[in-house]
Structures are given as structure tokens and as C-alpha cells.
Motif scaffolding. Structure first.
Motif, PDB file in Angstrom:
ATOM      1  N   THR A   1      -5.716  22.616  -1.186  1.00 48.89           N
ATOM      2  CA  THR A   1      -4.543  21.442  -0.941  1.00 48.89           C
ATOM      3  C   THR A   1      -5.516  20.221  -0.632  1.00 48.89           C
ATOM      4  O   THR A   1      -6.369  20.134   0.459  1.00 48.89           O
ATOM      5  N   ILE A   2      -4.978  19.219  -1.114  1.00 45.20           N
ATOM      6  CA  ILE A   2      -5.442  17.838  -1.143  1.00 45.20           C
ATOM      7  C   ILE A   2      -4.057  16.925  -0.888  1.00 45.20           C
ATOM      8  O   ILE A   2      -3.231  16.944  -1.412  1.00 45.20           O
ATOM      9  N   THR A   3      -4.609  15.703  -0.284  1.00 50.17           N
ATOM     10  CA  THR A   3      -3.266  14.706  -0.258  1.00 50.17           C
ATOM     11  C   THR A   3      -3.854  13.234  -0.966  1.00 50.17           C
ATOM     12  O   THR A   3      -5.019  13.225  -0.956  1.00 50.17           O
ATOM     13  N   SER A   4      -3.093  12.586  -1.375  1.00 46.57           N
ATOM     14  CA  SER A   4      -3.355  11.331  -2.096  1.00 46.57           C
ATOM     15  C   SER A   4      -2.420  10.138  -1.760  1.00 46.57           C
ATOM     16  O   SER A   4      -1.321  10.496  -1.676  1.00 46.57           O
ATOM     17  N   GLY A   5      -2.842   9.056  -1.417  1.00 47.14           N
ATOM     18  CA  GLY A   5      -1.762   7.945  -0.939  1.00 47.14           C
ATOM     19  C   GLY A   5      -1.246   7.364  -2.167  1.00 47.14           C
ATOM     20  O   GLY A   5      -0.276   6.493  -1.731  1.00 47.14           O
ATOM     21  N   SER A   6      -1.656   7.709  -3.400  1.00 43.99           N
ATOM     22  CA  SER A   6      -0.963   7.178  -4.605  1.00 43.99           C
ATOM     23  C   SER A   6      -0.489   8.389  -5.355  1.00 43.99           C
ATOM     24  O   SER A   6      -1.138   9.326  -5.372  1.00 43.99           O
ATOM     25  N   ASN A   7       0.359   8.052  -6.241  1.00 42.56           N
ATOM     26  CA  ASN A   7       0.642   9.234  -7.202  1.00 42.56           C
ATOM     27  C   ASN A   7      -0.062   9.085  -8.496  1.00 42.56           C
ATOM     28  O   ASN A   7      -0.149   9.977  -9.361  1.00 42.56           O
ATOM     29  N   THR A   8      -1.143   8.169  -8.522  1.00 41.07           N
ATOM     30  CA  THR A   8      -2.388   8.070  -9.425  1.00 41.07           C
ATOM     31  C   THR A   8      -3.436   8.725  -8.772  1.00 41.07           C
ATOM     32  O   THR A   8      -3.944   8.069  -7.714  1.00 41.07           O
ATOM     33  N   VAL A   9      -3.952   9.826  -9.222  1.00 42.36           N
ATOM     34  CA  VAL A   9      -4.954  10.428  -8.798  1.00 42.36           C
ATOM     35  C   VAL A   9      -6.373  10.400  -9.366  1.00 42.36           C
ATOM     36  O   VAL A   9      -6.248  10.923 -10.702  1.00 42.36           O
ATOM     37  N   SER A  10      -7.329   9.932  -8.963  1.00 39.77           N
ATOM     38  CA  SER A  10      -8.384   9.625  -9.391  1.00 39.77           C
ATOM     39  C   SER A  10      -9.555  10.555  -8.758  1.00 39.77           C
ATOM     40  O   SER A  10      -9.885  10.486  -7.502  1.00 39.77           O
TER      41      SER A  10
ATOM     42  N   THR B   1       0.877  -1.107   0.055  1.00 40.72           N
ATOM     43  CA  THR B   1       0.075  -0.042   0.076  1.00 40.72           C
ATOM     44  C   THR B   1       0.945   1.059   0.087  1.00 40.72           C
ATOM     45  O   THR B   1       1.625   1.457   1.060  1.00 40.72           O
ATOM     46  N   SER B   2       0.857   1.954  -1.027  1.00 42.25           N
ATOM     47  CA  SER B   2       1.530   3.137  -0.875  1.00 42.25           C
ATOM     48  C   SER B   2       1.025   4.268  -0.105  1.00 42.25           C
ATOM     49  O   SER B   2      -0.050   4.326   0.384  1.00 42.25           O
ATOM     50  N   GLY B   3       1.808   5.458   0.177  1.00 39.01           N
ATOM     51  CA  GLY B   3       1.304   6.624   1.111  1.00 39.01           C
ATOM     52  C   GLY B   3       1.387   6.103   2.579  1.00 39.01           C
ATOM     53  O   GLY B   3       2.180   5.201   2.934  1.00 39.01           O
ATOM     54  N   SER B   4       1.108   6.878   3.299  1.00 42.76           N
ATOM     55  CA  SER B   4       1.280   6.974   4.808  1.00 42.76           C
ATOM     56  C   SER B   4       0.342   5.668   5.502  1.00 42.76           C
ATOM     57  O   SER B   4       0.945   5.092   6.400  1.00 42.76           O
ATOM     58  N   ALA B   5      -0.576   5.152   4.820  1.00 42.76           N
ATOM     59  CA  ALA B   5      -1.507   4.085   5.165  1.00 42.76           C
ATOM     60  C   ALA B   5      -0.519   2.917   5.070  1.00 42.76           C
ATOM     61  O   ALA B   5      -0.978   1.808   5.592  1.00 42.76           O
ATOM     62  N   GLY B   6       0.382   2.809   4.249  1.00 41.04           N
ATOM     63  CA  GLY B   6       1.065   1.426   4.261  1.00 41.04           C
ATOM     64  C   GLY B   6       2.405   1.262   5.094  1.00 41.04           C
ATOM     65  O   GLY B   6       3.251   0.326   4.763  1.00 41.04           O
ATOM     66  N   ASN B   7       2.516   2.228   5.916  1.00 41.17           N
ATOM     67  CA  ASN B   7       3.741   2.221   7.001  1.00 41.17           C
ATOM     68  C   ASN B   7       3.633   1.063   7.730  1.00 41.17           C
ATOM     69  O   ASN B   7       2.660   0.510   8.054  1.00 41.17           O
ATOM     70  N   PHE B   8       4.963   0.485   7.988  1.00 44.12           N
ATOM     71  CA  PHE B   8       4.896  -0.741   8.841  1.00 44.12           C
ATOM     72  C   PHE B   8       6.411  -0.596   9.394  1.00 44.12           C
ATOM     73  O   PHE B   8       7.221   0.339   8.897  1.00 44.12           O
ATOM     74  N   THR B   9       6.805  -1.199  10.471  1.00 38.99           N
ATOM     75  CA  THR B   9       8.048  -0.986  11.282  1.00 38.99           C
ATOM     76  C   THR B   9       8.604  -2.789  11.353  1.00 38.99           C
ATOM     77  O   THR B   9       7.902  -3.547  11.500  1.00 38.99           O
TER      78      THR B   9
ATOM     79  N   GLY C   1       6.602   5.556   4.209  1.00 40.61           N
ATOM     80  CA  GLY C   1       5.436   5.752   3.444  1.00 40.61           C
ATOM     81  C   GLY C   1       4.784   7.016   3.709  1.00 40.61           C
ATOM     82  O   GLY C   1       4.548   7.550   4.833  1.00 40.61           O
ATOM     83  N   ALA C   2       4.689   8.133   2.641  1.00 43.97           N
ATOM     84  CA  ALA C   2       4.063   9.421   2.799  1.00 43.97           C
ATOM     85  C   ALA C   2       3.104   9.536   1.749  1.00 43.97           C
ATOM     86  O   ALA C   2       3.035   9.161   0.625  1.00 43.97           O
ATOM     87  N   ASP C   3       2.121  10.351   2.042  1.00 43.14           N
ATOM     88  CA  ASP C   3       1.144  10.777   1.094  1.00 43.14           C
ATOM     89  C   ASP C   3       1.543  11.771   0.121  1.00 43.14           C
ATOM     90  O   ASP C   3       2.394  12.609   0.708  1.00 43.14           O
ATOM     91  N   ALA C   4       1.015  12.138  -1.065  1.00 42.20           N
ATOM     92  CA  ALA C   4       1.356  12.910  -2.124  1.00 42.20           C
ATOM     93  C   ALA C   4       0.510  14.260  -1.733  1.00 42.20           C
ATOM     94  O   ALA C   4      -0.525  14.000  -1.064  1.00 42.20           O
ATOM     95  N   SER C   5       1.326  15.499  -1.629  1.00 42.83           N
ATOM     96  CA  SER C   5       0.474  16.719  -1.500  1.00 42.83           C
ATOM     97  C   SER C   5       0.474  17.554  -2.690  1.00 42.83           C
ATOM     98  O   SER C   5       1.386  17.791  -3.407  1.00 42.83           O
ATOM     99  N   LEU C   6      -0.819  18.039  -3.111  1.00 43.87           N
ATOM    100  CA  LEU C   6      -0.853  18.826  -4.222  1.00 43.87           C
ATOM    101  C   LEU C   6      -1.948  19.751  -3.993  1.00 43.87           C
ATOM    102  O   LEU C   6      -2.941  19.591  -3.218  1.00 43.87           O
ATOM    103  N   GLN C   7      -2.035  21.043  -4.607  1.00 44.47           N
ATOM    104  CA  GLN C   7      -2.988  21.799  -4.827  1.00 44.47           C
ATOM    105  C   GLN C   7      -3.560  21.965  -6.181  1.00 44.47           C
ATOM    106  O   GLN C   7      -3.343  21.824  -7.041  1.00 44.47           O
ATOM    107  N   ILE C   8      -5.223  21.755  -6.061  1.00 41.41           N
ATOM    108  CA  ILE C   8      -6.094  22.053  -7.093  1.00 41.41           C
ATOM    109  C   ILE C   8      -6.737  23.289  -6.989  1.00 41.41           C
ATOM    110  O   ILE C   8      -7.611  23.375  -6.226  1.00 41.41           O
TER     111      ILE C   8
END
Length: 271
Positions: A172-181, A129-137, A161-168
């Protein structure tokens, strides 16, 4: 057959959720952001997007083991989603490749791969899982190289794991993936690089090229049917009447097709 083709082509021009609603998109800087798709539900318009940071996927890797056939022993515990998951090497040991297979077979939400370079091989563990939701230790690790004097096989975090940050359009919104739908309804785009100071213009427009193609297909099909009718109203090369010569259905079809393409404007002009 040609009437059936004409019917199909006409239907595409009367389906307002089909080709007439098709959209296409473009990006002013495809090195930062690239449009993947724009569905019929998208609304034509212009948007300004700034990509502040890309999404990343959590990963860990081991130190290099010079001989991939060395047998490992011990165990490791991965904490995924707050739940500790222990992977214990069976008695008798296993190679790096076998350890990778064991981790993948456990279906923990991570994927292990053995990567081999000039100095040896190492194990990489990546979140599914990409983004912050996929972090593990890695909460504990006692894996050692039993073949090589029980040398420790350490695990180091490659990246968090970190979320993408962008402005539309300034929001400002965040996305767990670099594919934004659907951040823009009906539009999917790919974030390719972070460029905080760059504003990318995204244009969503009607796909007029497909509409033109559909209209041309209809025109071709219409002309073919009219040619068929004109042929049947005459004689063949031997001077004999064509099989449907004088058939009233031909006149009826011809009249209906011509009237279907004729309409009266508000000013009383026939078009």
C-alpha cells in the motif's frame, strides 16, 4: 549522403540506451488506471495495482451573488500551511471578480475563480497543491455584499485535500496526485477512478515495433548504398562509365559493409 543516412540508422541499433531499450505499457482496465509513459529505465514485467481512493484537492466556495457587479467589503483570512494570510477588500469595495484577482495576485498557494451560473456568480478558491499537503482553512471571514444590504458572503468547504491510496503488488502506498510517477521505476500512470475490489494488471514490455522500424530503416539505407555502388561500377544510359567507375574506394566500402554484416557463430557457421 546515403552513407551518412546509413551511419545514423546503424547508430540507433548500437545504442543500447536508445531505441533498443524503449518500453511501452498497457493497463487491463483503462477506466481505473491508464499508462501515461514508460521510460527506457523501466524494467519489463507485470504488476497488479488496486486503486482504493483518488487524490482530491482542497477547495472552498462562497454562496451565490445574484449581481456580479455588487461591491463587496470586509476581509477573509486563509490559513495555508499553518500561516494565516489575510485578504482585505480595499476601501470603496470591489466586485467578486476583483476579489478573485486580488487573491491570485497575493500568490498564497491557492487559485480563485469566479463561476457564473443561471442564478448568479460565486467565488471558488482551490489549492494549487493536490492531496493532503494542499489543505487550507478559512479561519475568519467578514466579507459582505455592501450593495445588497451588507448580506453575508459565506465560505463553505467544497472538499478537503486527500491523498490517493493504492496497492502495487500488495504494497500500500499513497500519492498526493492522481498522476503517479516512479512508484514503478520509470513508469508514469494516471488514476482515473477508485475501485477497491478491482485488480488492474499493468504490463511493461519492450517496444518491439520501434525496434522493427529501426531495423527496417537500416536495411533500406544499406540497400540504397549498395545500389549506389553498383550504379557507379557500370555505365550510364549513354554507355559512358559512371564518375567513380574503377575507383578502389568503392570496392573497399562495399567489402567493409558486407564484412560488417557477416559474423561467425560458435558452431563455425557464417551468418
Amino acid at each position: 549522403t546515403d552513407l551518412a543516412t546509413l551511419t545514423t540508422d546503424l547508430q540507433s541499433l548500437t545504442d543500447f540506451q536508445g531505441v533498443l531499450a524503449e518500453k511501452q505499457g498497457s493497463s487491463s482496465d483503462t477506466s481505473v488506471l491508464q499508462l501515461t509513459s514508460a521510460s527506457n529505465s523501466a524494467v519489463a514485467g507485470s504488476h497488479t495495482i488496486t486503486v482504493n481512493s483518488l487524490a482530491s484537492t482542497a477547495s472552498y466556495y462562497t454562496n451565490t451573488i445574484s449581481n456580479a457587479s455588487d461591491l463587496l467589503s470586509g476581509s477573509m483570512t486563509l490559513t495555508i500551511g499553518g500561516t494565516p494570510q489575510t485578504i482585505a477588500v480595499p476601501s470603496g469595495g470591489e466586485t467578486l471578480s476583483q476579489l478573485s484577482t486580488q487573491i491570485n495576485s497575493a500568490n498564497l498557494g491557492v487559485t480563485a475563480n469566479v463561476i457564473t451560473g443561471s442564478s448568479g456568480s460565486f467565488l471558488e478558491i482551490t489549492s494549487n497543491t493536490s492531496g493532503s499537503a494542499g489543505n487550507f482553512t478559512v479561519s475568519s471571514n467578514s466579507i459582505v455584499d455592501a450593495t445588497n444590504s451588507n448580506a453575508a458572503v459565506s465560505l463553505t468547504q467544497g472538499q478537503a485535500g486527500a491523498d490517493a491510496s493504492l496497492q502495487i503488488d500488495g504494497v500500500t502506498i499513497t500519492s498526493g496526485s492522481n498522476t503517479v510517477s516512479n512508484a514503478i521505476p520509470g513508469v508514469t500512470f494516471q488514476l482515473l477512478s477508485a475501485s477497491p475490489g478491482t485488480s488492474v494488471q499493468v504490463e511493461i514490455t519492450n517496444d518491439n515495433a520501434d525496434v522493427e522500424t529501426a531495423v527496417q530503416s537500416f536495411v533500406t539505407a544499406y540497400n540504397q548504398v549498395m545500389s549506389d555502388i553498383n550504379t557507379q561500377e557500370g555505365n550510364d544510359s549513354s554507355g559512358n562509365p559512371e564518375p567513380l567507375y574503377g575507383n578502389p574506394n568503392l570496392s573497399m566500402i562495399q567489402s567493409q559493409l558486407q564484412s560488417a554484416l557477416t559474423f561467425m557463430t560458435s558452431g563455425g557457421v557464417t551468418a
